[in-house]
Write a protein that holds these residues in place. Sequence first.
Motif, PDB file in Angstrom:
ATOM      1  N   GLY A 167     -30.004  21.787  -7.373  1.00 21.93           N
ATOM      2  CA  GLY A 167     -29.441  20.450  -7.509  1.00 21.93           C
ATOM      3  C   GLY A 167     -27.935  20.478  -7.718  1.00 21.93           C
ATOM      4  O   GLY A 167     -27.207  19.652  -7.160  1.00 21.93           O
TER       5      GLY A 167
ATOM      6  N   TYR B  62     -26.168  21.287  -4.455  1.00 21.61           N
ATOM      7  CA  TYR B  62     -26.128  20.116  -3.581  1.00 21.61           C
ATOM      8  C   TYR B  62     -25.058  19.121  -4.042  1.00 21.61           C
ATOM      9  O   TYR B  62     -24.294  18.582  -3.222  1.00 21.61           O
ATOM     10  CB  TYR B  62     -27.501  19.440  -3.564  1.00 21.61           C
ATOM     11  N   ALA B  63     -24.985  18.890  -5.362  1.00 15.71           N
ATOM     12  CA  ALA B  63     -23.974  17.973  -5.906  1.00 15.71           C
ATOM     13  C   ALA B  63     -22.562  18.499  -5.629  1.00 15.71           C
ATOM     14  O   ALA B  63     -21.665  17.728  -5.267  1.00 15.71           O
ATOM     15  CB  ALA B  63     -24.188  17.791  -7.409  1.00 15.71           C
TER      16      ALA B  63
ATOM     17  N   ASP C  89     -30.192  13.017  -7.141  1.00 13.82           N
ATOM     18  CA  ASP C  89     -30.357  14.465  -7.207  1.00 13.82           C
ATOM     19  C   ASP C  89     -30.774  14.891  -8.614  1.00 13.82           C
ATOM     20  O   ASP C  89     -31.714  15.673  -8.806  1.00 13.82           O
ATOM     21  CB  ASP C  89     -29.034  15.124  -6.806  1.00 13.82           C
TER      22      ASP C  89
END
Length: 202
Positions: free
Chosen positions: A41, A44-45, A70
């Motif tokens: 996560g 991805y952020a 997310d």
Amino acid sequence: MSSEDYLKDITEIKNLMSKSSRFISLSGLSGILAGIYALIGAAYAYWLVATSARGYLILDGKIFNLILLDMVLVFVLSVGTGIYLTTQKAKKNGEKIWDATTKRLLTSLLVPLVAGGIYTLTILSQQRYGQTGALMLLFYGLALVNASKYTLGYIKYLGYTEIILGLLCAIYPGYGFWFWVLGFGVMHILYGILMYYKYEKK
């Protein structure tokens, strides 16, 4: 009855008392997976922000909403995995998953966690993003320490670690993302490995 028999009986009594007052079915594997979810996560952020035109977050922005989603997905996956694996472990060991000890554990965990979540959302609604990472780490650490008296393992020490990381995050807000990654990702994986090898690996 020999002294060895007395010692054996005393040990069994202590084990029974510990089991009756502590929730011992927590799964180390769930901690490892929660850490992995957090790292994925976070990656991805980081990618979302790094590839954005602005390079920073705004409350009403599409990127912020995606990051919020997310985080929710990471939380849901972590909790869901934890419940599933812990339930399976309890069934395997012939232990009750829902009793007075479990209720006390959840109450001790959820009160500071929910209060911290509401406060963090309030800070976000005021567009004060700088301290949200520190707040999340601090309240999570306090929740773990508060609940640690009802469970076994390294929960208390994980809680202390999260609190220290939260304080460091508050002192160095520019590195908040990395403290969050260390606390929710790396520390969960290390904790899970320790729990697995101490209590689960045969």
